[in-house]
Design an enzyme around this catalytic site. Structure first.
Site, PDB file in Angstrom:
ATOM      1  N   PRO A  10       0.572  -1.300   0.073  1.00 20.50           N
ATOM      2  CA  PRO A  10       0.162  -0.249  -0.010  1.00 20.50           C
ATOM      3  C   PRO A  10       0.938   1.116   0.094  1.00 20.50           C
ATOM      4  O   PRO A  10       1.821   1.323   0.532  1.00 20.50           O
ATOM      5  CB  PRO A  10      -0.883   0.069   1.263  1.00 20.50           C
ATOM      6  CG  PRO A  10       0.073  -1.161   2.102  1.00 20.50           C
ATOM      7  CD  PRO A  10       0.640  -2.045   1.082  1.00 20.50           C
ATOM      8  N   ASN A  11       0.346   2.139  -0.941  1.00 22.25           N
ATOM      9  CA  ASN A  11       0.838   3.633  -1.048  1.00 22.25           C
ATOM     10  C   ASN A  11       2.123   3.619  -1.705  1.00 22.25           C
ATOM     11  O   ASN A  11       2.626   4.972  -1.876  1.00 22.25           O
ATOM     12  CB  ASN A  11       0.984   4.172   0.588  1.00 22.25           C
ATOM     13  CG  ASN A  11      -0.169   4.364   1.376  1.00 22.25           C
ATOM     14  OD1 ASN A  11      -1.274   4.918   0.714  1.00 22.25           O
ATOM     15  ND2 ASN A  11      -0.251   3.729   2.617  1.00 22.25           N
ATOM     16  N   ARG A  18       5.343  11.055  -2.679  1.00 20.31           N
ATOM     17  CA  ARG A  18       4.829  10.692  -1.150  1.00 20.31           C
ATOM     18  C   ARG A  18       5.903  10.908  -0.256  1.00 20.31           C
ATOM     19  O   ARG A  18       7.058   9.872  -0.284  1.00 20.31           O
ATOM     20  CB  ARG A  18       4.503   9.370  -1.059  1.00 20.31           C
ATOM     21  CG  ARG A  18       4.113   8.516   0.434  1.00 20.31           C
ATOM     22  CD  ARG A  18       4.162   7.361   0.438  1.00 20.31           C
ATOM     23  NE  ARG A  18       3.761   6.967   1.555  1.00 20.31           N
ATOM     24  CZ  ARG A  18       4.196   5.547   2.220  1.00 20.31           C
ATOM     25  NH1 ARG A  18       4.568   4.547   1.264  1.00 20.31           N
ATOM     26  NH2 ARG A  18       3.986   5.104   3.417  1.00 20.31           N
ATOM     27  N   TYR A  23      11.272   8.866   1.643  1.00 22.55           N
ATOM     28  CA  TYR A  23      11.068   7.937   0.399  1.00 22.55           C
ATOM     29  C   TYR A  23      11.677   8.280  -0.808  1.00 22.55           C
ATOM     30  O   TYR A  23      11.985   7.343  -1.459  1.00 22.55           O
ATOM     31  CB  TYR A  23       9.765   7.225   0.266  1.00 22.55           C
ATOM     32  CG  TYR A  23       9.058   6.668   1.604  1.00 22.55           C
ATOM     33  CD1 TYR A  23       9.481   5.671   2.235  1.00 22.55           C
ATOM     34  CD2 TYR A  23       7.968   7.359   1.888  1.00 22.55           C
ATOM     35  CE1 TYR A  23       8.781   5.175   3.454  1.00 22.55           C
ATOM     36  CE2 TYR A  23       7.257   7.004   3.284  1.00 22.55           C
ATOM     37  CZ  TYR A  23       7.582   5.654   3.935  1.00 22.55           C
ATOM     38  OH  TYR A  23       7.045   5.135   4.883  1.00 22.55           O
ATOM     39  N   ASN A  74       8.141  -5.592  -0.345  1.00 20.48           N
ATOM     40  CA  ASN A  74       8.018  -4.232   0.584  1.00 20.48           C
ATOM     41  C   ASN A  74       6.427  -4.107   0.730  1.00 20.48           C
ATOM     42  O   ASN A  74       5.892  -3.458  -0.253  1.00 20.48           O
ATOM     43  CB  ASN A  74       8.704  -2.823  -0.364  1.00 20.48           C
ATOM     44  CG  ASN A  74       8.570  -1.767   0.429  1.00 20.48           C
ATOM     45  OD1 ASN A  74       7.772  -1.805   1.492  1.00 20.48           O
ATOM     46  ND2 ASN A  74       8.992  -0.663  -0.026  1.00 20.48           N
ATOM     47  N   ALA A  77       2.997  -0.867   5.094  1.00 17.73           N
ATOM     48  CA  ALA A  77       2.584  -0.613   6.552  1.00 17.73           C
ATOM     49  C   ALA A  77       1.947  -2.248   6.757  1.00 17.73           C
ATOM     50  O   ALA A  77       1.913  -2.438   8.133  1.00 17.73           O
ATOM     51  CB  ALA A  77       1.584   0.432   6.694  1.00 17.73           C
ATOM     52  N   GLU A  98      12.357  -9.443   3.088  1.00 12.50           N
ATOM     53  CA  GLU A  98      11.401  -8.220   3.344  1.00 12.50           C
ATOM     54  C   GLU A  98      12.366  -7.070   3.105  1.00 12.50           C
ATOM     55  O   GLU A  98      13.549  -6.944   3.584  1.00 12.50           O
ATOM     56  CB  GLU A  98      11.221  -8.147   4.903  1.00 12.50           C
ATOM     57  CG  GLU A  98      10.761  -6.858   5.396  1.00 12.50           C
ATOM     58  CD  GLU A  98      10.482  -7.014   6.781  1.00 12.50           C
ATOM     59  OE1 GLU A  98      10.255  -8.246   7.398  1.00 12.50           O
ATOM     60  OE2 GLU A  98      10.686  -5.684   7.442  1.00 12.50           O
ATOM     61  N   HIS A 100      12.377  -2.561   2.682  1.00 16.41           N
ATOM     62  CA  HIS A 100      11.911  -1.277   2.802  1.00 16.41           C
ATOM     63  C   HIS A 100      12.872  -0.172   2.547  1.00 16.41           C
ATOM     64  O   HIS A 100      14.213  -0.216   2.696  1.00 16.41           O
ATOM     65  CB  HIS A 100      11.708  -0.958   4.289  1.00 16.41           C
ATOM     66  CG  HIS A 100      10.906  -1.791   5.018  1.00 16.41           C
ATOM     67  ND1 HIS A 100       9.504  -1.707   5.103  1.00 16.41           N
ATOM     68  CD2 HIS A 100      11.078  -2.931   5.640  1.00 16.41           C
ATOM     69  CE1 HIS A 100       8.966  -3.041   5.584  1.00 16.41           C
ATOM     70  NE2 HIS A 100      10.109  -3.655   6.057  1.00 16.41           N
ATOM     71  N   ARG A 107      12.964   4.799  12.963  1.00 11.07           N
ATOM     72  CA  ARG A 107      11.729   5.548  12.923  1.00 11.07           C
ATOM     73  C   ARG A 107      10.780   5.095  13.952  1.00 11.07           C
ATOM     74  O   ARG A 107      11.178   4.813  15.157  1.00 11.07           O
ATOM     75  CB  ARG A 107      10.994   5.330  11.535  1.00 11.07           C
ATOM     76  CG  ARG A 107      11.978   5.751  10.310  1.00 11.07           C
ATOM     77  CD  ARG A 107      11.061   5.484   8.914  1.00 11.07           C
ATOM     78  NE  ARG A 107      10.123   6.260   8.802  1.00 11.07           N
ATOM     79  CZ  ARG A 107       9.020   6.291   7.890  1.00 11.07           C
ATOM     80  NH1 ARG A 107       9.169   5.210   7.349  1.00 11.07           N
ATOM     81  NH2 ARG A 107       7.590   6.927   7.734  1.00 11.07           N
TER      82      ARG A 107
HETATM   83  C1  DQA Z   1       8.082   1.383   4.263  1.00  7.63           C
HETATM   84  C2  DQA Z   1       8.056   1.409   5.561  1.00  7.63           C
HETATM   85  C3  DQA Z   1       6.783   1.265   6.171  1.00  7.63           C
HETATM   86  O1  DQA Z   1       6.768   1.258   7.645  1.00  7.63           O
HETATM   87  C4  DQA Z   1       5.906   2.362   5.734  1.00  7.63           C
HETATM   88  O2  DQA Z   1       4.308   1.916   6.283  1.00  7.63           O
HETATM   89  C5  DQA Z   1       5.609   2.188   4.060  1.00  7.63           C
HETATM   90  C6  DQA Z   1       6.875   2.144   3.462  1.00  7.63           C
HETATM   91  C7  DQA Z   1       9.407   1.713   3.391  1.00  7.63           C
HETATM   92  O3  DQA Z   1       9.647   1.216   2.456  1.00  7.63           O
HETATM   93  O4  DQA Z   1      10.268   2.174   3.766  1.00  7.63           O
HETATM   94  O5  DQA Z   1       4.581   2.231   3.417  1.00  7.63           O
HETATM   95  O6  DQA Z   1       7.849   0.036   3.713  1.00  7.63           O
END
Ligand code: DQA
Length: 147
Positions: A10-11, A18, A23, A74, A77, A98, A100, A107
Site C-alpha cells: 500500500p501507498n 509521497r 522515501y 515491500n 505498513a 523483506e 523497505h 523511525r
Molecule cells: C516502508 C516502511 C513502512 O513502515 C511504511 O508503512 C511504508 C513504506 C518503506 O519502504 O520504507 O509504507 O515499507
C-alpha cells in the site's frame, strides 16, 4: 533462469511524490525499470507488481508457488500488521526478502515490529530505491549458496 516477484504494498504507487524526504524522489516506475535492467544484467526474470489491497498481495504471493524462485516484498505498513501476508509466504513456500526504502528501525516504534521478518530469509532497509537491486543480488546469492 531464476524468476523473482518484486511485490509492493500500500501507498507505494505514490513513490516519488509521497513524503520524498523519507522515501526519495524515485518513482515506482523508475524502480521497476531499475529492477528489470538489473535482472537482465544478473540473469534473473523479473515480475513487478503493486497493490494497495491486502487480499491482492496475498493472491500474488500464492501465484508464485512452484512457479518462481524468490519473493522480494515491500509490504509497506502491512509489514507491521499482517499475519495473513506472513501466512501467505509460508504457504507459498518461497524464499522471501523483506524490503523497505527507509530504515524502519530508526523511525517510530510501531515500525519496529514485522510479521514478515519471521518468515523471511533476511531484511534490507534504509538504502532507498537501491535496496531493490541489493535485494535481488541477495536473493540470487541466497539461492546459489542453498544449492
Ligand atoms: C516502508 C516502511 C513502512 O513502515 C511504511 O508503512 C511504508 C513504506 C518503506 O519502504 O520504507 O509504507 O515499507
Amino acid at each position: 533462469m531464476p524468476g523473482f516477484l518484486i511485490l509492493n504494498g500500500p501507498n507505494l504507487n505514490l513513490l516519488g511524490t509521497r513524503q520524498p524526504e523519507v522515501y526519495g524522489r524515485t518513482t515506482l516506475a523508475d524502480v521497476e525499470g531499475m529492477c528489470r535492467a538489473h535482472g537482465e544484467k544478473i540473469g534473473v526474470g523479473v515480475e513487478f507488481e503493486q497493490s494497495n489491497h491486502e487480499g491482492a498481495l496475498i493472491d500474488a504471493i500464492h501465484g508464485t508457488r512452484g512457479r518462481l524462485d524468490g519473493l522480494i516484498l515491500n509490504a509497506g505498513a502491512y509489514t507491521h500488521t499482517s499475519l495473513a501476508l506472513m501466512d501467505a509466504i509460508s504457504s507459498a513456500e518461497i524464499p522471501a526478502i523483506e524490503l523497505h526504502l527507509s530504515n524502519v528501525h530508526a523511525r517510530e516504534e510501531f515500525r519496529h515490529k514485522s510479521y514478515i521478518a519471521r518468515v523471511a530469509v533476511g531484511v534490507i532497509c534504509g538504502f532507498g530505491a537501491r535496496g531493490y537491486t541489493l535485494a535481488m543480488d541477495a536473493m540470487l546469492s541466497h539461492l546459489e549458496t542453498r544449492k
